[in-house]
Design a protein around this motif. Structure first.
Motif, short mmCIF file in Angstrom:
data_model
loop_
_atom_site.label_atom_id
_atom_site.label_comp_id
_atom_site.label_asym_id
_atom_site.label_seq_id
_atom_site.Cartn_x
_atom_site.Cartn_y
_atom_site.Cartn_z
N HIS A 205 8.93 46.31 19.98
CA HIS A 205 8.01 46.93 19.02
C HIS A 205 6.96 45.93 18.53
CE1 HIS A 205 6.65 49.75 15.97
NE2 HIS A 205 6.76 48.80 15.05
N TYR A 206 7.37 44.68 18.37
CA TYR A 206 6.48 43.65 17.82
C TYR A 206 6.12 42.61 18.89
CZ TYR A 206 7.99 45.37 13.20
OH TYR A 206 8.25 46.13 12.10
N TRP A 207 5.87 43.06 20.10
CA TRP A 207 5.77 42.12 21.21
C TRP A 207 4.71 41.04 20.99
CZ3 TRP A 207 8.89 40.76 24.92
CH2 TRP A 207 8.41 39.87 25.90
N ASP A 208 3.56 41.38 20.45
CA ASP A 208 2.50 40.39 20.25
C ASP A 208 2.92 39.34 19.23
OD1 ASP A 208 2.42 42.26 18.19
OD2 ASP A 208 0.23 42.28 18.05
N LEU A 209 3.59 39.77 18.15
CA LEU A 209 4.06 38.81 17.15
C LEU A 209 5.21 37.98 17.69
CD1 LEU A 209 3.99 41.08 13.95
CD2 LEU A 209 2.33 39.31 14.62
N TYR A 210 6.06 38.61 18.47
CA TYR A 210 7.18 37.90 19.12
C TYR A 210 6.65 36.80 20.04
CZ TYR A 210 11.19 37.41 22.33
OH TYR A 210 12.21 36.93 23.12
N GLU A 211 5.63 37.13 20.81
CA GLU A 211 5.04 36.14 21.71
C GLU A 211 4.35 35.03 20.92
OE1 GLU A 211 2.34 35.87 25.78
OE2 GLU A 211 2.57 37.80 24.75
N LEU A 212 3.72 35.39 19.80
CA LEU A 212 3.11 34.37 18.95
C LEU A 212 4.18 33.41 18.41
CD1 LEU A 212 0.78 33.12 17.33
CD2 LEU A 212 1.19 34.86 15.56
N GLY A 213 5.29 33.97 17.95
CA GLY A 213 6.37 33.12 17.45
C GLY A 213 6.85 32.14 18.50
N GLU A 214 7.00 32.60 19.74
CA GLU A 214 7.48 31.71 20.81
C GLU A 214 6.42 30.68 21.21
OE1 GLU A 214 10.80 31.57 22.42
OE2 GLU A 214 10.77 32.19 20.32
N LYS A 215 5.16 31.04 21.14
CA LYS A 215 4.10 30.07 21.41
C LYS A 215 4.11 28.96 20.36
CE LYS A 215 1.77 31.37 25.15
NZ LYS A 215 2.83 32.20 25.74
N ALA B 29 12.56 36.46 6.84
CA ALA B 29 12.95 37.86 6.98
C ALA B 29 11.96 38.63 7.86
CB ALA B 29 13.05 38.51 5.60
N ALA B 30 10.67 38.32 7.70
CA ALA B 30 9.65 38.99 8.52
C ALA B 30 9.79 38.60 9.98
CB ALA B 30 8.26 38.62 7.99
N TRP B 31 9.97 37.31 10.25
CA TRP B 31 10.15 36.87 11.64
C TRP B 31 11.44 37.45 12.23
CZ3 TRP B 31 6.36 35.57 14.46
CH2 TRP B 31 5.34 34.71 14.04
N LEU B 32 12.50 37.54 11.41
CA LEU B 32 13.75 38.13 11.91
C LEU B 32 13.53 39.59 12.33
CD1 LEU B 32 16.47 36.74 9.47
CD2 LEU B 32 16.54 36.64 11.98
N GLN B 33 12.74 40.31 11.57
CA GLN B 33 12.43 41.70 11.94
C GLN B 33 11.73 41.75 13.29
OE1 GLN B 33 10.69 43.87 8.68
NE2 GLN B 33 10.06 45.60 9.96
N VAL B 34 10.82 40.80 13.50
CA VAL B 34 10.10 40.72 14.78
C VAL B 34 11.07 40.40 15.91
CG1 VAL B 34 8.41 39.36 16.09
CG2 VAL B 34 7.89 40.08 13.74
#
Length: 280
Positions: A213-223, A202-207
């Motif tokens: 808004h969550y660009w740094d976390l989004y990029e972390l997820g893709e890395k 659910a947290a990752w889906l929000q990202v």
């Protein structure tokens, strides 16, 4: 110049006299490195087998160097440097995928001729590979046993088992950024392998639904997805190469060989990041 002159002939202004300076070979300790291959059989192809695995261990040493640093940076919310480190690990894994194509030039009769000299030694016993799996969250305390006879190696693997994984650090970061992660998940025993948790998805889906808004976390997820993608390809190429060379014989270390390796292909390191793609 006289052949007995003390000064070597100039060549494109390069330094040629290293009697008082450190040379390339000195810096890289090439004498020790190139003397570390000790074939036990009379077979020509054993040199390939040894160098394949020694170079893989060197790349794994660099992987661990980068993964530990990336985990530390994520723990400090310093994502920029961690992205470079994670990208480097993915490229190292890509390099190792290609390395299997070299070993695949060894044919079944060539391997069969040298196999009796290997005893029970097996890549299954690589403590660096085990550390990589542990830092990526695929933890299993039973995998300490192959290293019990060597206290220093055991200590390395034990520490990797007990230290929160790279992905645990990412989940803690999600919570620090204000995303809702269950208390049970946040306080999970770090020696346990990663398991799917709905609050993490659910947290990752929000990202992923608001990447701006969550660009740094989004990029972390893709890395992290890049990393697991490369890891899966590395594993798959390993299985294919082993099957090509030994078929379905048991491994020298006692595992089921290809059957065991195929089971490992089903392991998912970052389950929520893969599952969310269906639910976006």
């Amino acid at each position: 110049m006289c052949p007995h002159s003390e000064e070597p002939a100039a060549w494109h202004d390069a330094s040629l006299d290293f009697s008082k300076d450190m040379s390339y070979s000195d810096y890289l300790a090439l004498d020790q490195l190139l003397a570390a291959q000790h074939p036990l059989s009379p077979e020509h192809n054993e040199m390939l087998f040894i160098i394949q695995h020694q170079t893989s261990e060197l790349w794994m040493k660099l992987m661990l160097h980068e993964l530990r640093a990336a985990r530390d940076h994520i723990g400090q919310s310093l994502l920029g440097p961690s992205f470079k480190m994670l990208a480097r690990v993915s490229r190292i894994m890509d390099q190792l995928v290609q390395a299997w194509t070299v070993l695949a030039t060894m044919t079944p009769p060539e391997y069969t001729a040298m196999r009796p000299y290997l005893g029970k030694s097996s890549g299954f016993q690589s403590y660096q590979y085990r550390e990589i799996e542990f830092i990526l969250g695929n933890k299993n305390a039973a995998m300490l046993s192959p290293h019990a006879h060597h206290p220093e190696r055991l200590a390395h693997v034990q520490k990797a088992l007990e230290t929160p994984s790279l992905y645990e650090g990412a989940i803690q970061l999600l919570a620090r950024k204000g995303l809702a992660i269950s208390a049970e998940r946040l306080n999970r025993d770090p020696t346990k392998g990663t398991e799917y948790d709905p609050s993490v998805e659910a947290a990752w889906l929000q990202v992923y639904r608001d990447p701006t808004h969550y660009w740094d976390l989004y990029e972390l997820g893709e890395k992290l997805v890049d990393l697991e993608d490369s890891f899966r390809q590395w594993r798959f190429r390993h299985v294919t190469t082993v099957e090509r060379i030994i078929g379905f014989k048991r491994g020298t270390g006692g595992t089921d060989g290809v059957s065991y390796l195929r089971k490992m292909l089903d392991v998912v390191l970052f389950p929520e990041l893969w599952r969310l793609r269906t639910n976006l």
